[in-house]
Design a protein around this motif. Structure first.
Motif, PDB file in Angstrom:
ATOM      1  N   ASP A 175       3.097   7.102   6.918  1.00  0.00           N
ATOM      2  CA  ASP A 175       3.561   8.474   7.114  1.00  0.00           C
ATOM      3  C   ASP A 175       3.197   8.997   8.498  1.00  0.00           C
ATOM      4  O   ASP A 175       3.832   9.934   8.995  1.00  0.00           O
ATOM      5  N   SER A 176       2.129   8.430   9.083  1.00  0.00           N
ATOM      6  CA  SER A 176       1.759   8.834  10.443  1.00  0.00           C
ATOM      7  C   SER A 176       1.008   7.690  11.096  1.00  0.00           C
ATOM      8  O   SER A 176       0.399   6.859  10.405  1.00  0.00           O
ATOM      9  N   VAL A 177       1.060   7.672  12.423  1.00  0.00           N
ATOM     10  CA  VAL A 177       0.341   6.629  13.167  1.00  0.00           C
ATOM     11  C   VAL A 177      -0.236   7.236  14.438  1.00  0.00           C
ATOM     12  O   VAL A 177       0.385   8.084  15.072  1.00  0.00           O
ATOM     13  N   VAL A 214       0.855  -1.206   0.000  1.00  0.00           N
ATOM     14  CA  VAL A 214       0.000   0.000   0.000  1.00  0.00           C
ATOM     15  C   VAL A 214       0.881   1.243   0.000  1.00  0.00           C
ATOM     16  O   VAL A 214       0.601   2.223  -0.700  1.00  0.00           O
ATOM     17  N   LYS A 215       1.984   1.196   0.769  1.00  0.00           N
ATOM     18  CA  LYS A 215       2.869   2.366   0.832  1.00  0.00           C
ATOM     19  C   LYS A 215       3.484   2.643  -0.534  1.00  0.00           C
ATOM     20  O   LYS A 215       3.596   3.800  -0.960  1.00  0.00           O
ATOM     21  N   GLY A 225       5.204  10.695  13.662  1.00  0.00           N
ATOM     22  CA  GLY A 225       5.508  10.944  12.248  1.00  0.00           C
ATOM     23  C   GLY A 225       6.787  11.754  12.127  1.00  0.00           C
ATOM     24  O   GLY A 225       7.629  11.754  13.039  1.00  0.00           O
ATOM     25  N   THR A 226       6.891  12.491  11.019  1.00  0.00           N
ATOM     26  CA  THR A 226       8.102  13.301  10.813  1.00  0.00           C
ATOM     27  C   THR A 226       8.064  14.539  11.715  1.00  0.00           C
ATOM     28  O   THR A 226       7.016  14.890  12.266  1.00  0.00           O
ATOM     29  N   LYS A 227       9.206  15.223  11.794  1.00  0.00           N
ATOM     30  CA  LYS A 227       9.287  16.461  12.596  1.00  0.00           C
ATOM     31  C   LYS A 227       8.294  17.495  12.080  1.00  0.00           C
ATOM     32  O   LYS A 227       7.597  18.145  12.864  1.00  0.00           O
ATOM     33  N   HIS A 243      -1.872   7.046   6.347  1.00  0.00           N
ATOM     34  CA  HIS A 243      -2.010   7.162   7.812  1.00  0.00           C
ATOM     35  C   HIS A 243      -2.480   5.829   8.367  1.00  0.00           C
ATOM     36  O   HIS A 243      -3.327   5.152   7.773  1.00  0.00           O
ATOM     37  N   LEU A 244      -1.963   5.474   9.544  1.00  0.00           N
ATOM     38  CA  LEU A 244      -2.396   4.241  10.206  1.00  0.00           C
ATOM     39  C   LEU A 244      -3.140   4.573  11.487  1.00  0.00           C
ATOM     40  O   LEU A 244      -2.599   5.230  12.384  1.00  0.00           O
TER      41      LEU A 244
END
Ligand code: PLP
Length: 400
Positions: free
Chosen positions: A230-232, A193-194, A250-252, A205-206
């Motif tokens: 990308d995010s959880v 999926v990614k 996720g990222t900063k 997103h998860l």
């Protein structure tokens, strides 16, 4: 004499005291008039442990909106390391973690997110992404194993330059998948999926409300799962037994925006270290024992299917992967999930005589033909045995 107004307040206090003494000792179990209550409705019913309460009482705190709560900072540091993400953020609930993610990934207008038709974000978050993020949901069928077919995702991605269409900005998955019975998404599926999301320039997103259960079932570090998204958003108030709290990771850049969105949604908390202390305690004491919840769920499922005269319910025992499973009642001859749950919560005199004990097992009707059972930190081996005996008695009665 106690006035009418004061009495409910006193009852409330007495109830709170009962709860306190139950949690203060490991031997006391919830009972009512000598009846054992086994609460399998949800892992959200868990009470904070004694260790959590002690950690909360002694937590060092500061103003977290100013970034000055040392316990929150420590929790976020530990979670970033565990998840393998650049940064993470404490938020009050899973619903807010999911909403913040949608707001962040879908900046601007005319945007759409693809998600499962049995996902929590679509079914049970009050349509928050439409209400507050202004994002349209495009649902795709969740398969029995919790996945969404890759083709179904691909066919729904809309990135064309066509004035009629919204733009797909986000795909949301759920792991474990609650409504499909606590199913674990395979790592290879997440990777696929990614890769599709990357190909189309869409974020992933998860909803990882129970991602620690997924990692436990797969026997991998939780970062092996999170690396594909990308995010959880991860709930600590479910199987992890905390009273409140979720972590968004996720990222900063993502967390920088998430902090601002959290504030806008009213989710900035001040001396939140008292919550973070319970969450840190959970990482040390509850996460390592999640496999016990999984084997207890499996044992109850096996016990149900071993009921000699059962003609009304079915459980896919090999399909029980985590702490959640479904009882299916498609061939129940008119017995409904509501009626089964009601009967399992009641105790008859005949049953008490036969079993030699009183057990009230609480479960949730979860669909027209299904009942959900969830094990958690407050369910013991004795509760499992009691639940199986109760099921075997009730299923014999209902199968006549
Ligand atoms: C899969 C899933 N996601 C998100 C949530 C929302 O969490 P909260 O109740 O903390 O808002 C839940 C709650 O049960 C859930 O089961």
């Amino acid at each position: 004499m106690t006035s009418r107004l004061v009495r409910p307040a006193l009852q409330q206090l007495r109830m709170q005291n009962q709860v306190r003494s139950y949690n203060g000792s490991t031997s006391a179990r919830p009972t009512k008039n000598g009846c054992h209550i086994v609460d399998l409705r949800s892992d959200t019913v868990t009470k904070p442990t004694t260790a959590m309460r002690q950690a909360m009482a002694t937590a060092e705190v500061g103003d977290d909106v100013m970034g000055e709560d040392p316990t929150v900072n420590e929790l976020q540091r530990r979670c970033s390391a565990l998840f393998g993400t650049e940064d993470s953020l404490l938020v009050p609930s899973g619903t807010m973690g999911n909403l913040i993610s949608v707001v962040n990934h879908c900046q601007g207008r005319f945007q759409e997110a693809i998600l499962g038709d049995r996902s929590h974000m679509f079914l049970y978050e009050v349509g928050s992404m439409a209400q507050f993020a202004g994002v349209q949901c495009y649902t795709a069928p969740n398969q029995a194993d919790g996945t969404i077919l890759l083709e179904d995702i691909r066919n729904r991605i809309r990135v064309k330059d066509d004035d009629h269409l919204p733009w797909t900005k986000l795909i949301c998955l759920e792991n474990t998948q609650n409504k499909c019975g606590g199913k674990v998404l395979p790592l290879s599926y997440l990777a696929e999926v990614k890769s599709l999301a990357n190909e189309k320039g869409v974020k992933l997103h998860l909803d990882g409300a129970r991602v620690f259960n997924a990692a436990t079932a797969l026997d991998v570090p939780v970062s092996d799962i999170v690396q594909h998204v990308d995010s959880v958003s991860v709930c600590f108030s479910k199987g992890l037994a905390c009273p409140v709290g979720s972590i968004l990771a996720g990222t900063k850049d993502f967390i920088f925006m998430a902090r601002r969105t959290r504030k806008a949604l009213g989710g900035g908390m001040r001396q939140a270290g008292i919550l973070a202390a319970a969450m840190l305690s959970s990482l040390d004491t509850i996460v390592p024992r999640l496999h016990e919840d999984h084997s207890r769920a499996k044992k109850i499922a096996e016990g149900i299917m071993a009921s000699p005269s059962n003609k009304v319910v079915e459980v896919d025992v090999p399909g029980v992967q985590t702490n959640i499973f479904m009882i299916e009642m498609t061939k129940s001859g008119g017995l409904t999930p509501d009626k089964l749950c009601q009967r399992m919560s009641q105790v008859t005199d005949a049953e008490r005589g036969h079993l030699g004990s009183s057990v009230s097992a609480l479960m949730q009707p979860f669909s027209e033909t299904g009942v959900r059972l969830v094990t958690h930190n407050d369910i013991t081996d004795e509760d499992v045995d009691r639940t199986i005996s109760k099921f075997q008695y009730v299923l014999t009665e209902l199968s006549q």
